[in-house]
Motif scaffolding. Structure first.
Motif, short mmCIF file in Angstrom:
data_model
loop_
_atom_site.label_atom_id
_atom_site.label_comp_id
_atom_site.label_asym_id
_atom_site.label_seq_id
_atom_site.Cartn_x
_atom_site.Cartn_y
_atom_site.Cartn_z
N THR A 126 0.84 -1.18 0.00
CA THR A 126 0.00 0.00 0.00
C THR A 126 0.88 1.24 0.00
N ILE A 127 0.53 2.16 -0.89
CA ILE A 127 1.25 3.43 -0.98
C ILE A 127 0.35 4.49 -0.38
N ASN A 128 0.89 5.28 0.53
CA ASN A 128 0.09 6.25 1.25
C ASN A 128 0.71 7.63 1.07
N ASN A 129 -0.05 8.58 0.53
CA ASN A 129 0.42 9.96 0.52
C ASN A 129 -0.65 10.82 1.17
N ASN A 130 -0.51 12.12 1.15
CA ASN A 130 -1.43 12.99 1.88
C ASN A 130 -2.87 12.90 1.38
N THR A 143 -3.19 4.08 -2.24
CA THR A 143 -3.25 3.20 -3.39
C THR A 143 -2.69 1.85 -3.01
N THR A 144 -3.41 0.81 -3.33
CA THR A 144 -2.92 -0.55 -3.13
C THR A 144 -2.33 -1.03 -4.44
N VAL A 145 -1.09 -1.47 -4.40
CA VAL A 145 -0.41 -1.96 -5.58
C VAL A 145 -0.45 -3.48 -5.54
N LEU A 146 -1.07 -4.08 -6.54
CA LEU A 146 -1.16 -5.53 -6.61
C LEU A 146 0.00 -6.08 -7.40
N SER A 147 0.61 -7.13 -6.90
CA SER A 147 1.70 -7.78 -7.62
C SER A 147 1.10 -8.83 -8.54
N PRO A 148 1.40 -8.73 -9.84
CA PRO A 148 0.86 -9.74 -10.76
C PRO A 148 1.48 -11.10 -10.50
N THR A 149 0.75 -12.14 -10.84
CA THR A 149 1.28 -13.49 -10.75
C THR A 149 2.29 -13.68 -11.88
N PRO A 150 3.51 -14.09 -11.57
CA PRO A 150 4.53 -14.25 -12.61
C PRO A 150 4.14 -15.32 -13.63
N THR A 151 4.43 -15.04 -14.89
CA THR A 151 4.29 -16.05 -15.93
C THR A 151 5.66 -16.68 -16.16
N VAL A 152 5.70 -17.72 -16.98
CA VAL A 152 6.97 -18.39 -17.27
C VAL A 152 7.94 -17.48 -18.02
N ASN A 153 7.45 -16.38 -18.62
CA ASN A 153 8.32 -15.48 -19.37
C ASN A 153 8.85 -14.31 -18.56
N ASP A 154 8.28 -14.07 -17.38
CA ASP A 154 8.71 -12.94 -16.56
C ASP A 154 10.05 -13.22 -15.90
N ILE A 155 10.73 -12.13 -15.52
CA ILE A 155 12.02 -12.22 -14.85
C ILE A 155 11.79 -11.88 -13.38
N GLY A 182 6.11 -8.31 -23.65
CA GLY A 182 5.15 -8.49 -22.58
C GLY A 182 5.74 -9.09 -21.31
N ARG A 183 7.05 -9.22 -21.27
CA ARG A 183 7.69 -9.74 -20.07
C ARG A 183 7.75 -8.65 -19.02
N MET A 184 7.76 -9.06 -17.77
CA MET A 184 7.85 -8.11 -16.67
C MET A 184 9.01 -8.49 -15.76
N PHE A 185 9.59 -7.48 -15.13
CA PHE A 185 10.58 -7.67 -14.09
C PHE A 185 9.82 -7.57 -12.77
N LEU A 186 9.77 -8.67 -12.02
CA LEU A 186 8.98 -8.72 -10.79
C LEU A 186 9.86 -9.07 -9.60
N ARG A 187 9.53 -8.51 -8.47
CA ARG A 187 10.22 -8.83 -7.23
C ARG A 187 9.71 -10.17 -6.72
N ASP A 188 10.63 -11.09 -6.45
CA ASP A 188 10.24 -12.38 -5.89
C ASP A 188 9.90 -12.19 -4.42
N THR A 189 8.75 -12.71 -4.03
CA THR A 189 8.33 -12.54 -2.64
C THR A 189 8.43 -13.81 -1.85
#
Length: 79
Positions: free
Chosen positions: A1-5, A9-21, A72-79
């Motif tokens: 969640t991103i909070n400003n004044n 905003t809640t940021v959803l992490s997409p589910t990685p596909t086999v092509n994402d990094i 269409g590939r994405m760079f995603l943070r592994d959680t």
């Protein structure tokens, strides 16, 4: 969640596909098919990269990144 004044905003992490990094450490990232493909792309450009000056290196990295994103590939943070 991103909070400003004004907004929260809640940021959803997409589910990685086999092509994402996946950006992170460990076996799950290393073995991910998108990361294996990414390493192959980097290896195929390594000689040219090592022989390049700073500006050329930046161009090589930008070109690879733009290519991956256009596919269409994405760079995603592994959680």
């Amino acid at each position: 969640t991103i909070n400003n004044n004004k907004h929260t905003t809640t940021v959803l992490s997409p589910t990685p596909t086999v092509n994402d990094i996946l950006c992170g450490q460990g076996k799950s990232c290393y073995d991910h098919p998108g990361n294996q493909s990414f390493r192959d792309i980097i290896a195929s450009n390594l000689t040219n990269y090592l022989e390049s000056n700073k500006n050329q290196k930046t161009y090589i990295i930008e070109t690879i990144t733009e290519q991956l994103l256009s596919e269409g590939r994405m760079f995603l943070r592994d959680t």
